[in-house]
Design a protein around this motif. Structure first.
Motif, PDB file in Angstrom:
ATOM      1  N   LEU A 121       0.811  -1.213   0.000  1.00  0.00           N
ATOM      2  CA  LEU A 121       0.000   0.000   0.000  1.00  0.00           C
ATOM      3  C   LEU A 121       0.844   1.262   0.000  1.00  0.00           C
ATOM      4  CD1 LEU A 121      -2.691  -0.996   2.668  1.00  0.00           C
ATOM      5  CD2 LEU A 121      -2.767  -1.317   0.181  1.00  0.00           C
ATOM      6  N   GLY A 122       1.968   1.252   0.726  1.00  0.00           N
ATOM      7  CA  GLY A 122       2.801   2.444   0.753  1.00  0.00           C
ATOM      8  C   GLY A 122       3.627   2.517   2.015  1.00  0.00           C
ATOM      9  N   ILE A 123       4.192   3.704   2.206  1.00  0.00           N
ATOM     10  CA  ILE A 123       5.125   3.974   3.304  1.00  0.00           C
ATOM     11  C   ILE A 123       4.575   5.123   4.139  1.00  0.00           C
ATOM     12  CG2 ILE A 123       7.510   4.584   3.885  1.00  0.00           C
ATOM     13  CD1 ILE A 123       7.351   2.065   2.176  1.00  0.00           C
ATOM     14  N   THR A 124       4.657   5.009   5.479  1.00  0.00           N
ATOM     15  CA  THR A 124       4.258   6.119   6.357  1.00  0.00           C
ATOM     16  C   THR A 124       5.482   6.757   6.988  1.00  0.00           C
ATOM     17  OG1 THR A 124       4.150   4.938   8.472  1.00  0.00           O
ATOM     18  CG2 THR A 124       2.241   4.755   7.024  1.00  0.00           C
ATOM     19  N   ARG A 125       5.420   8.070   7.119  1.00  0.00           N
ATOM     20  CA  ARG A 125       6.311   8.817   8.003  1.00  0.00           C
ATOM     21  C   ARG A 125       5.469   9.893   8.677  1.00  0.00           C
ATOM     22  NH1 ARG A 125      10.419   7.048   4.735  1.00  0.00           N
ATOM     23  NH2 ARG A 125       9.818   8.258   2.916  1.00  0.00           N
ATOM     24  N   GLY A 126       5.990  10.453   9.779  1.00  0.00           N
ATOM     25  CA  GLY A 126       5.173  11.374  10.569  1.00  0.00           C
ATOM     26  C   GLY A 126       4.475  10.571  11.636  1.00  0.00           C
ATOM     27  N   SER A 127       5.221  10.253  12.706  1.00  0.00           N
ATOM     28  CA  SER A 127       4.790   9.214  13.643  1.00  0.00           C
ATOM     29  C   SER A 127       3.467   9.507  14.313  1.00  0.00           C
ATOM     30  CB  SER A 127       5.869   9.020  14.719  1.00  0.00           C
ATOM     31  OG  SER A 127       7.075   8.587  14.151  1.00  0.00           O
ATOM     32  N   ARG A 128       3.214  10.763  14.632  1.00  0.00           N
ATOM     33  CA  ARG A 128       2.027  11.091  15.410  1.00  0.00           C
ATOM     34  C   ARG A 128       0.965  11.774  14.550  1.00  0.00           C
ATOM     35  NH1 ARG A 128       6.098   9.829  18.256  1.00  0.00           N
ATOM     36  NH2 ARG A 128       7.420  11.262  17.076  1.00  0.00           N
ATOM     37  N   LEU A 129       0.933  11.358  13.294  1.00  0.00           N
ATOM     38  CA  LEU A 129      -0.017  11.892  12.321  1.00  0.00           C
ATOM     39  C   LEU A 129      -0.703  10.736  11.609  1.00  0.00           C
ATOM     40  CD1 LEU A 129       2.386  14.631  10.973  1.00  0.00           C
ATOM     41  CD2 LEU A 129       0.189  15.103  12.077  1.00  0.00           C
ATOM     42  N   PRO A 130      -1.923  10.945  11.139  1.00  0.00           N
ATOM     43  CA  PRO A 130      -2.667   9.841  10.519  1.00  0.00           C
ATOM     44  C   PRO A 130      -2.233   9.600   9.076  1.00  0.00           C
ATOM     45  CG  PRO A 130      -3.988  11.835  10.500  1.00  0.00           C
ATOM     46  CD  PRO A 130      -2.724  12.175  11.233  1.00  0.00           C
ATOM     47  N   THR A 131      -2.429   8.368   8.642  1.00  0.00           N
ATOM     48  CA  THR A 131      -2.209   7.988   7.251  1.00  0.00           C
ATOM     49  C   THR A 131      -3.336   7.054   6.836  1.00  0.00           C
ATOM     50  OG1 THR A 131       0.180   7.990   7.712  1.00  0.00           O
ATOM     51  CG2 THR A 131      -0.526   7.090   5.599  1.00  0.00           C
ATOM     52  N   GLU A 132      -3.881   7.298   5.649  1.00  0.00           N
ATOM     53  CA  GLU A 132      -4.959   6.448   5.132  1.00  0.00           C
ATOM     54  C   GLU A 132      -4.588   5.918   3.748  1.00  0.00           C
ATOM     55  OE1 GLU A 132      -9.005   8.168   7.220  1.00  0.00           O
ATOM     56  OE2 GLU A 132      -8.482   8.909   5.219  1.00  0.00           O
ATOM     57  N   PHE A 133      -5.008   4.677   3.490  1.00  0.00           N
ATOM     58  CA  PHE A 133      -4.764   4.026   2.199  1.00  0.00           C
ATOM     59  C   PHE A 133      -6.082   3.485   1.652  1.00  0.00           C
ATOM     60  CE2 PHE A 133      -0.884   3.515   4.726  1.00  0.00           C
ATOM     61  CZ  PHE A 133       0.081   4.039   3.868  1.00  0.00           C
ATOM     62  N   GLU A 134      -6.268   3.607   0.338  1.00  0.00           N
ATOM     63  CA  GLU A 134      -7.441   3.033  -0.313  1.00  0.00           C
ATOM     64  C   GLU A 134      -7.268   1.519  -0.430  1.00  0.00           C
ATOM     65  OE1 GLU A 134     -10.623   1.920  -1.770  1.00  0.00           O
ATOM     66  OE2 GLU A 134     -10.522   4.114  -1.628  1.00  0.00           O
ATOM     67  N   VAL A 135      -8.214   0.759   0.111  1.00  0.00           N
ATOM     68  CA  VAL A 135      -8.059  -0.707   0.124  1.00  0.00           C
ATOM     69  C   VAL A 135      -9.311  -1.454  -0.303  1.00  0.00           C
ATOM     70  CG1 VAL A 135      -6.287  -0.686   1.915  1.00  0.00           C
ATOM     71  CG2 VAL A 135      -8.708  -0.844   2.593  1.00  0.00           C
ATOM     72  N   GLY A 136     -10.362  -0.754  -0.670  1.00  0.00           N
ATOM     73  CA  GLY A 136     -11.622  -1.444  -0.979  1.00  0.00           C
ATOM     74  C   GLY A 136     -11.469  -2.539  -2.009  1.00  0.00           C
ATOM     75  N   HIS A 137     -10.653  -2.293  -3.021  1.00  0.00           N
ATOM     76  CA  HIS A 137     -10.492  -3.255  -4.113  1.00  0.00           C
ATOM     77  C   HIS A 137      -9.674  -4.481  -3.710  1.00  0.00           C
ATOM     78  CE1 HIS A 137      -7.012  -0.644  -3.960  1.00  0.00           C
ATOM     79  NE2 HIS A 137      -6.326  -1.449  -4.765  1.00  0.00           N
ATOM     80  N   LEU A 138      -9.030  -4.420  -2.542  1.00  0.00           N
ATOM     81  CA  LEU A 138      -8.170  -5.524  -2.104  1.00  0.00           C
ATOM     82  C   LEU A 138      -8.839  -6.429  -1.072  1.00  0.00           C
ATOM     83  CD1 LEU A 138      -4.814  -3.555  -1.664  1.00  0.00           C
ATOM     84  CD2 LEU A 138      -5.505  -4.977  -3.612  1.00  0.00           C
TER      85      LEU A 138
END
Length: 913
Positions: A121-138
């Motif tokens: 899906l990807g890579i996150t940085r920014g430890s205390r911040l949110p990250t969202e990924f599109e996953v419906g198709h998976l």
């Protein structure tokens, strides 16, 4: 030179654009719980998510304040980089809709690489911040496999040097969220308030809004609506429940109407100047670290409200979103701070600091964007902060520019911009009282001035809060500040709370992480009680024949309070009643006549308390918000001892109830009790504030040898009705000292000591304390006194102590500071009864009583190092040196310093007959 994704400078890959944090009626699935886990490709076990792996048996936490615990060569990190693989297999609920869906991570420290069903899906940085990924198709109905590889160190670590434990993992919630087609993709509520007309103006972007209580229905995006409302403030956090909606999704919202403005250099909210009576809050729990369970976030907010805290700076990162919901609901002004600090570059004179390196620009702005978009709908947030201690540079300026463009409704804060080139408020940390006074006079930069950190609450302290409050009240542009900090970051370990170095870290900053107003288990420290008194929103004082009730609220009246009085003579209640106080608006006062009192013998004190008339969301009815004491009758003088007993001679000297060693003149028995002393004592176990600063008091005291004084008997003079012992008390290897003359007289069963001290030679430093120390039998373990209490008090931290009659045990007199130090001083005792031994002052004395010596306290590093001895050690003091905040800030103010000078002191001992 190529390097791995861990060391890329970009903000991450694959994530969706940031949006507001919200819950809705769309389907969702929490993925919190037990996951499979392995560290550094070892054996698989399990781990709890949210959580840190270092607190679940994998590796160890490490604490540094400023220094990076790895070589500084951005963006590179060590090849020995602890890496935790997290794996969860989950099924979808049977009714999960066939719609788009996002996988949301609220916090991964420090870099995460994510796969779902073998698709990256990807890579996150920014430890205390949110990250969202599109996953419906998976997604599949069952057997979904989510894998997250988390690295302790990454390029992002250079931006996350935030004076806290270095700990890793998926430490905030993980969620799967259905995002229905045609649903609420994002929204922003604009809810301003005009204090002149009393009208609130509501506008929403992104979807329609309905607010039934205001009879607003299906207000279209981009349309505004004005109507009379009650404004939101920290004092009255009025929220209107509404729904942001489309045809297929409904998002519950809580709307607070308020307007933040800067007028003539003064920060106003809803048209009124505000004073921040604030704290800095790190997220911490002694067992779970930064994975703070919700009930403890609520406990923080309730404790803050109950202790007159009205503001929070979220140091030094955005908190868990739930905390901001609590601030909206219960009422706290918030400075929301970005997940950014590069403090370790200061050690390199800021060479290589990312803040002015254009390669890092997108990472800086991305962090700000993710915070602002996540938190934009909270009425409690009144300022955005760019981060902390990252020096200055074009990337910070770009963050400020983006923020102002995105949200002009809130001013921008950043302490590091000393020239105020890209901020809206002038902010400083640990400025001295003198400097704050000058800033107030000069209206420096023509901006509101805020102390984003002041009064460092490390160990015993902080001292000097009262004098800061006086400056906040003197100058309109000086608008309060935020105590550093809310909580001690101690971690539970081996029967005590651990701090830096306790986990074997080769590089650490010791107990500098133990600097809060509450202990790690959230027990209020004396510092929090002092804060509550100094910054109480009502001031109650005597003015001749009246009681002045002054409101220090920024917005609200005193209608929610009831006022009661108690009159005590010698600490015993003789009368009480309710006080009828007229309406008092914010910033105003009323003078109320004193109640009619019948005369009572003894020292008389009238105590007036302002308490909640009815229960609120944060405290029960009767909770005391403020109090004041007025002296109405002077104390009776102690019956003097003129010296009528004859001094007895023999193998021992005796005088009244006392027996003395004829060689040393020391008291050895008092009535039936064997005793040691009393004799002159100048030493205390140094506090964190004594140890702090570039020129610590402790260093001066130890160089002067005050921790190893020697006593020389000059003369034991036996007179007919008096015993006079002349001594010189001095440290080894120096010529200065103190002449101490003990003049003993007796009368029946009373034994009086009059002590004269005279400095001899040139003293090089202030004194830790000036008084007497003696050892008593361990059985004398109950304490009662008439004086200041019930808690500890020191020269510059004693506002919370009131005059009364109090009782305790010797053990309960101790304050269990995580790092042991001087504590437990009770002030202004008129008399003290320890066991059945009574001690009277002429007129007053301070005292501490403990089961270990000052030297034991000095040597201890944790509370469980303190082992009770077979004595109670009693200090009877004329004075102690103040506390100050030199652990990180100004030292003891001149008026609270204890100098070597001529002094006299007298106490009378009355053992049981």
């Amino acid at each position: 030179m190529s390097h791995s994704y861990i060391e890329e400078i970009d903000p991450g890959t694959g994530a969706l654009p940031p949006r507001a944090f919200f819950t809705s009626d769309a389907a969702s699935l929490s993925l919190n719980g037990t996951w499979d886990f392995r560290l550094d490709e070892g054996d698989w076990g399990t781990i709890t998510v949210p959580g840190h792996w270092q607190l679940q048996g994998h590796g160890s936490p490490a604490y540094t304040n400023v220094r990076y615990p790895f070589p500084v060569e951005p963006p590179f990190v060590p090849s020995e980089n602890p890496t935790g693989d997290h794996r969860l297999t989950f099924d979808l609920p049977a009714d999960w809709p066939d719609e788009p869906a996002v996988l949301r991570f609220d916090g991964i420290d420090s870099c995460g690489r994510i796969w779902l069903n073998d698709v990256e899906l990807g890579i996150t940085r920014g430890s205390r911040l949110p990250t969202e990924f599109e996953v419906g198709h998976l997604l599949r109905p069952s057997g979904n496999v989510l894998v997250v590889r988390v690295h302790q160190w990454s390029s992002g670590s250079y931006l996350e040097d935030q004076d806290m434990w270095w700990m890793s993992g998926i430490f905030r919630a993980v969620s799967l969220l259905s995002r229905p087609r045609g649903g609420v993709a994002d929204y922003q509520i604009h809810a301003s308030y005009d204090h002149v007309t009393g009208l609130g103006t509501l506008e929403v972007a992104g979807a329609m809004v309905t607010v039934p209580e205001l009879e607003v229905h299906d207000l279209l995006p981009g349309r505004s609506f004005s109507l009379p409302v009650e404004p939101w403030s920290a004092e009255n956090p009025r929220l209107y429940d509404g729904v942001v909606h489309t045809d297929v999704e409904r998002v519950p919202v809580r709307i607070g109407f308020r307007t933040v403005a800067i007028e003539d250099g003064v920060l106003t909210i809803n048209g009124a100047r505000v004073v921040f009576r604030g704290v800095n809050r790190h997220e911490h729990h002694p067992e779970f670290g930064r994975a703070v369970p919700r009930e403890f976030a609520l406990a923080d907010v309730l404790l803050m409200k109950q202790h007159n805290v009205n503001a929070v700076r979220t140091s030094h990162y955005p908190p868990d979103p739930y905390f901001l919901e609590l601030c909206d609901e219960y009422g706290l002004w918030v400075i929301d701070e970005c997940d950014l600090e590069t403090h370790g570059f200061e050690k390199l004179d800021w060479a290589g600091n990312p803040s002015d390196d254009p390669r890092w620009a997108e990472s800086y702005v991305d962090r700000m964007r993710r915070m602002v978009e996540r938190d934009k709908n909270h009425p409690s947030i009144v300022l955005w902060s760019l981060g902390n201690e990252s020096h200055t540079g074009r990337n910070l300026s770009a963050m400020a520019e983006w923020t102002r463009d995105r949200d002009p409704s809130r001013p921008v804060h950043y302490e590091g911009d000393f020239d105020c080139e890209y901020v809206d408020v002038y902010s400083r940390m640990y400025a001295s009282h003198e400097e704050v006074d000058q800033i107030g006079q000069d209206k420096t930069h023509g901006m509101p001035f805020v102390l984003c950190e002041f009064a460092h609450a490390m160990g015993n302290g902080p001292g000097g809060m009262l004098e800061y409050r006086e400056l906040f009240e003197r100058y309109p542009t000086v608008q309060g500040g935020f105590i550093w900090e809310w909580i001690d970051h101690g971690l539970e370990r081996d029967g005590h709370f651990a701090y830096g170095g306790d986990f074997g870290e080769p590089l650490h900053d010791g107990n500098f992480v133990i600097d809060g107003l509450v202990f790690p288990d959230r027990t209020p420290s004396p510092g929090l009680l002092e804060f509550a008194k100094v910054f109480e929103p009502v001031r109650i004082t005597g003015t001749g024949q009246h009681i002045r009730i002054a409101s220090l609220y920024d917005h609200g009246s005193l209608d929610h309070l009831r006022f009661d009085w108690v009159y005590e003579a010698d600490g015993i209640e003789v009368a009480s009643g309710a006080l009828d106080v007229p309406a008092v608006a914010a910033g105003q006062h009323a003078d109320v006549p004193l109640p009619e009192l019948t005369a009572a013998t003894g020292e008389g004190w009238l105590t007036v308390r302002a308490s909640l008339a009815e229960a609120t969301s944060w405290a029960d009815a009767g909770h005391v918000v403020a109090w004041g004491q007025i002296s109405l009758a002077r104390a009776n003088t102690v019956t003097p001892i003129s010296g009528v007993e004859l001094v007895g001679l023999g193998d021992v000297l005796w005088l009244g109830p006392g027996e003395f060693d004829p060689a040393t003149g020391l008291l050895t028995r008092l009535g039936e009790y064997p005793v040691e002393g009393p004799r002159l004592d100048l030493w205390r176990a140094p506090t964190d504030n004594d140890r702090g600063s570039d020129q610590p008091e402790e260093r001066a005291w130890r160089e002067a040898g005050l921790h190893r004084l020697q006593h020389r008997v000059i003369e034991v003079d036996v007179r007919e009705t008096a015993l006079v012992v002349r001594t010189r008390v001095a440290p080894p290897s120096w010529a200065f000292g103190m002449l101490a003359d003990y003049h003993w007289t007796a009368d029946g069963n009373r034994l009086r000591l009059h002590l004269d001290v005279t400095p001899d030679g040139d003293w090089p430093c202030a004194l830790p304390r000036l008084g007497l120390r003696m050892a008593l039998p361990a059985a004398l373990d109950t304490v009662e006194w008439f004086g200041a209490g019930p808690g500890e008090a020191y020269a510059d931290s004693r506002q919370t102590a009131r005059i009364g009659r109090f009782s305790s045990t010797v053990d309960a007199l101790q304050t269990p500071y995580v790092f042991p130090q001087e504590n437990g001083n009770r002030a202004n005792a008129r008399w003290l009864r320890i066991g059945d031994l009574r001690i009277e002052g002429e007129p007053v004395f301070d005292f501490t009583a403990r089961r270990w010596t000052s030297e034991d306290l000095d040597a201890a590093r944790h509370t469980d190092d303190l082992k009770p001895r077979d004595h109670v050690y009693l200090n009877l003091d004329l004075a102690q040196h103040g506390l100050g905040t030199a652990s990180c800030g100004p030292g003891v103010l001149p008026q609270h310093r204890l100098h070597a000078q001529k002094a006299s002191f007298a106490v009378t001992f009355a053992p049981p007959a």
